[in-house]
Design a protein around this motif. Structure first.
Motif, PDB file in Angstrom:
ATOM      1  N   PHE A 191      -1.282   2.096   8.095  1.00  0.00           N
ATOM      2  CA  PHE A 191      -1.490   3.506   8.457  1.00  0.00           C
ATOM      3  C   PHE A 191      -1.467   4.382   7.210  1.00  0.00           C
ATOM      4  O   PHE A 191      -2.321   5.245   7.005  1.00  0.00           O
ATOM      5  CB  PHE A 191      -0.419   3.991   9.446  1.00  0.00           C
ATOM      6  CG  PHE A 191      -0.400   5.483   9.577  1.00  0.00           C
ATOM      7  CD1 PHE A 191      -1.404   6.133  10.274  1.00  0.00           C
ATOM      8  CD2 PHE A 191       0.587   6.244   8.957  1.00  0.00           C
ATOM      9  CE1 PHE A 191      -1.420   7.519  10.362  1.00  0.00           C
ATOM     10  CE2 PHE A 191       0.577   7.624   9.051  1.00  0.00           C
ATOM     11  CZ  PHE A 191      -0.428   8.257   9.747  1.00  0.00           C
ATOM     12  N   ALA A 195      -4.392   6.801   5.705  1.00  0.00           N
ATOM     13  CA  ALA A 195      -4.151   8.237   5.559  1.00  0.00           C
ATOM     14  C   ALA A 195      -4.352   8.660   4.110  1.00  0.00           C
ATOM     15  O   ALA A 195      -4.932   9.710   3.818  1.00  0.00           O
ATOM     16  CB  ALA A 195      -2.739   8.584   6.028  1.00  0.00           C
ATOM     17  N   VAL A 199      -8.709   8.982   5.661  1.00  0.00           N
ATOM     18  CA  VAL A 199      -9.311   8.641   6.955  1.00  0.00           C
ATOM     19  C   VAL A 199      -8.662   9.420   8.098  1.00  0.00           C
ATOM     20  O   VAL A 199      -9.283   9.654   9.128  1.00  0.00           O
ATOM     21  CB  VAL A 199      -9.192   7.115   7.217  1.00  0.00           C
ATOM     22  CG1 VAL A 199      -9.871   6.725   8.512  1.00  0.00           C
ATOM     23  CG2 VAL A 199      -9.802   6.338   6.056  1.00  0.00           C
ATOM     24  N   ASN A 200      -7.412   9.833   7.909  1.00  0.00           N
ATOM     25  CA  ASN A 200      -6.705  10.527   8.988  1.00  0.00           C
ATOM     26  C   ASN A 200      -7.280  11.926   9.189  1.00  0.00           C
ATOM     27  O   ASN A 200      -7.414  12.694   8.243  1.00  0.00           O
ATOM     28  CB  ASN A 200      -5.216  10.619   8.653  1.00  0.00           C
ATOM     29  CG  ASN A 200      -4.377  11.015   9.847  1.00  0.00           C
ATOM     30  OD1 ASN A 200      -4.871  11.051  10.972  1.00  0.00           O
ATOM     31  ND2 ASN A 200      -3.116  11.328   9.599  1.00  0.00           N
ATOM     32  N   LYS A 201      -7.637  12.208  10.434  1.00  0.00           N
ATOM     33  CA  LYS A 201      -8.175  13.527  10.770  1.00  0.00           C
ATOM     34  C   LYS A 201      -7.508  14.003  12.045  1.00  0.00           C
ATOM     35  O   LYS A 201      -6.877  13.204  12.742  1.00  0.00           O
ATOM     36  CB  LYS A 201      -9.684  13.429  11.010  1.00  0.00           C
ATOM     37  CG  LYS A 201     -10.496  13.463   9.731  1.00  0.00           C
ATOM     38  CD  LYS A 201     -11.973  13.485  10.064  1.00  0.00           C
ATOM     39  CE  LYS A 201     -12.760  13.474   8.759  1.00  0.00           C
ATOM     40  NZ  LYS A 201     -14.149  13.118   8.961  1.00  0.00           N
ATOM     41  N   ALA A 202      -7.712  15.274  12.361  1.00  0.00           N
ATOM     42  CA  ALA A 202      -7.121  15.817  13.579  1.00  0.00           C
ATOM     43  C   ALA A 202      -7.507  14.941  14.774  1.00  0.00           C
ATOM     44  O   ALA A 202      -8.666  14.595  14.954  1.00  0.00           O
ATOM     45  CB  ALA A 202      -7.630  17.237  13.798  1.00  0.00           C
ATOM     46  N   GLY A 203      -6.526  14.551  15.564  1.00  0.00           N
ATOM     47  CA  GLY A 203      -6.801  13.773  16.768  1.00  0.00           C
ATOM     48  C   GLY A 203      -6.988  12.290  16.519  1.00  0.00           C
ATOM     49  O   GLY A 203      -7.195  11.525  17.453  1.00  0.00           O
ATOM     50  N   GLU A 205      -4.808  10.416  14.514  1.00  0.00           N
ATOM     51  CA  GLU A 205      -3.589   9.771  14.032  1.00  0.00           C
ATOM     52  C   GLU A 205      -3.125   8.649  14.959  1.00  0.00           C
ATOM     53  O   GLU A 205      -2.746   7.572  14.496  1.00  0.00           O
ATOM     54  CB  GLU A 205      -2.487  10.816  13.849  1.00  0.00           C
ATOM     55  CG  GLU A 205      -1.292  10.246  13.106  1.00  0.00           C
ATOM     56  CD  GLU A 205      -0.297  11.317  12.697  1.00  0.00           C
ATOM     57  OE1 GLU A 205      -0.721  12.414  12.294  1.00  0.00           O
ATOM     58  OE2 GLU A 205       0.912  11.047  12.779  1.00  0.00           O
ATOM     59  N   ARG A 209      -2.630   4.734  13.959  1.00  0.00           N
ATOM     60  CA  ARG A 209      -1.335   4.057  14.104  1.00  0.00           C
ATOM     61  C   ARG A 209      -1.489   2.820  14.985  1.00  0.00           C
ATOM     62  O   ARG A 209      -0.843   1.808  14.751  1.00  0.00           O
ATOM     63  CB  ARG A 209      -0.293   5.009  14.699  1.00  0.00           C
ATOM     64  CG  ARG A 209       0.114   6.097  13.713  1.00  0.00           C
ATOM     65  CD  ARG A 209       1.514   6.607  14.020  1.00  0.00           C
ATOM     66  NE  ARG A 209       1.833   7.771  13.229  1.00  0.00           N
ATOM     67  CZ  ARG A 209       2.511   7.741  12.086  1.00  0.00           C
ATOM     68  NH1 ARG A 209       2.919   6.596  11.589  1.00  0.00           N
ATOM     69  NH2 ARG A 209       2.770   8.853  11.425  1.00  0.00           N
TER      70      ARG A 209
END
Lengths: 236, 249
Positions: A191, A195, A199-203, A205, A209
């Motif tokens: 994870f 991140a 790559v982590n964006k709103a919605g 996460e 995970r």
């Protein structure tokens, strides 16, 4: 003027914590891909001694005759070792910065996590967990690659090395502990790497995970199946 | 309610501090945490002792001045600012430990007051847009997609209280920096300086001796404004993009 300042700022940013952890993320990714390939190879043990030994022998023949015998394997080894060293260096550098950012003298009298304990445990044990995994890798290479440590008897056949070793309960136990450490390391690590690489964006996460959980669990279970099958006599 | 308070007392920046225990009687559950500290300070003043210094201003949860670590959690057991935390979140007879934000970048000035000038210097490094001033432009002169506007606004709600740094095991200020980078990076006005901004702000962040982010997520869990963890991912993406782009010079 403005541009030359920015150029200077850019080269400074190559030493930034973000650049360091990006190096960690990329090298960690290489190591995870290796683990998946390694796990696939291990599962060959269920094809019997011939299939397993052939597979192991074939790794040395990849790329022949373009590459010398064992050439591809050595390239992989060098890439893996480099990844490991960069990964460890970045980890150490970030640890040192974090240590400086809140020295021991400034530690809180009371400390409590605002998150779920299991996830927090995985995140918190990244550094020491990584050290444990590194020590395990040395033990593991001495055991099954060079066969210097040969509980149950040394052998030229990789299959026999494997079966001889994992018939002993404490060898299986040591691998169980190490792989749980690997699993925890990957649970947060996968994870975190995604991140870090943006790559982590709103919605997204929860999905990231979930991917980390699935991959970490698959690798842990996939590696544990052969030793336990040998211990319980399903493979002999 | 009767409360036992263990508070960090430190006369000044260079003097060693220690935890001091105080008993406070007749605390109303309707008091805010800061009002409870006010009661303590009145008592201390009457006794001829030095009152406990703490930062506060609006007491409405919008200025970002207040903030202490309560029982090991930044801003205490509720996800809000310390001023908006009420004593009803505690029980009669509780022992409450109160400490200042702990970070090399946030030196203690006195008791529970820390110097958060490091945040100001991160903003000075690039947390702004260079725009000609004048009359306000027409609201529709520059269209912004709704989702971008929402995300920019969510990031802009950061009040710079420093709870993210206090909660982070690495004492990283990345959530604060990322909130600013995201806020400006989502809007058309922020685009010309976008690549330079992230590089300068991250450099300043590191120069202020904050630690690095390891995506643990304690920051977002305590943030009174709910700044999401993925803003840090957006900052990373911007920085990596800026470092790898050759055409931007």
């Amino acid at each position: 003027m403005a541009n030359s300042t920015l150029t200077k700022q850019r080269s400074a940013a190559l030493q930034s914590s973000v650049a360091l952890k990006s190096a960690m993320a990329v090298t960690g990714g290489i190591l995870v891909l290796f683990l998946i390939a390694h796990m696939y190879g291990n599962l060959m043990v269920f094809g019997g001694q011939e299939a397993f030994d052939d597979y192991s022998h074939h790794i040395r023949e990849i790329g022949e005759p373009m590459l010398p015998h064992g050439g591809a394997l050595w390239i992989i080894r060098v890439v893996l070792l480099a990844s490991l060293l960069i990964h460890a260096y970045a980890a150490f550098a970030l640890w040192a910065r974090a240590k400086h950012a809140r020295p021991a003298a400034q530690r809180y009298v009371v400390r409590k996590s605002a998150q779920s304990p299991s996830r927090r445990y995985a995140a918190q044990t990244m550094r020491w967990g990584g050290v444990i995994v590194a020590l395990f890798v040395i033990y593991h290479i001495l055991h099954l690659t060079t066969n210097h440590i040969a509980p149950g008897g040394a052998s030229d056949s990789p299959y026999e090395r494997l079966v001889n070793g994992f018939q002993i309960w404490w060898v299986v136990l040591s691998y169980l502990i190490a792989l749980l450490a690997v699993g925890y390391h990957l649970w947060h690590g996968i994870f975190s790497a995604l991140a870090t690489l943006g790559v982590n964006k709103a919605g997204r996460e929860r999905a990231l995970r979930l991917i980390a959980t699935v991959v970490a669990a698959a690798i842990t279970v996939g590696f544990l199946v052969p030793p336990f099958s040998i211990l319980f006599g399903l493979v002999s | 309610m009767n409360i036992t308070l263990r508070v960090w007392r430190q006369k000044s920046r260079d003097v060693e501090g220690r935890m001091v225990t105080y008993e406070i009687e007749d605390v109303s559950p309707d008091m805010s945490f800061l009002e409870m500290l006010d009661v303590l300070n009145e008592k201390l003043t009457l006794q001829g002792e030095e009152p406990v210094a703490f930062d506060h201003d609006c007491r409405e949860g919008i200025c970002g001045a207040c903030g202490v670590v309560i029982d090991g959690v930044a801003h205490g057991p509720e996800t809000t600012t310390t001023c908006q935390l009420h004593m009803r979140s505690f029980s009669d007879g509780d022992v409450i430990t109160v400490e200042p934000w702990r970070a090399t970048a946030f030196p203690v000035v006195k008791d529970l007051v820390v110097d958060r000038g490091a945040f100001d210097r991160i903003i000075q490094a690039g947390g702004y847009i260079s725009a000609p001033t004048g009359t306000a432009p027409d609201a529709h002169a520059m269209p912004v997609p709704k989702s971008d506007a929402d995300r920019a606004f969510d990031a802009a709600t950061c009040i710079g209280c420093g709870a993210c740094v206090a909660a982070c095991p690495n004492a990283s200020g990345m959530l604060f920096t990322a909130a600013k980078v995201t806020h400006l990076g989502m809007l058309p006005q922020g685009q010309p300086e976008r690549e330079a901004r992230v590089v300068k702000m991250v450099n300043q962040h590191d120069e202020e001796e904050f630690g690095g982010c390891t995506n643990i997520g304690e920051c977002a869990a305590v943030c009174p404004k709910g700044i999401p963890l993925d803003t840090i991912s957006q900052l990373n993406r911007d920085l990596l993009g800026s470092l790898t782009s050759a055409s931007s010079e």
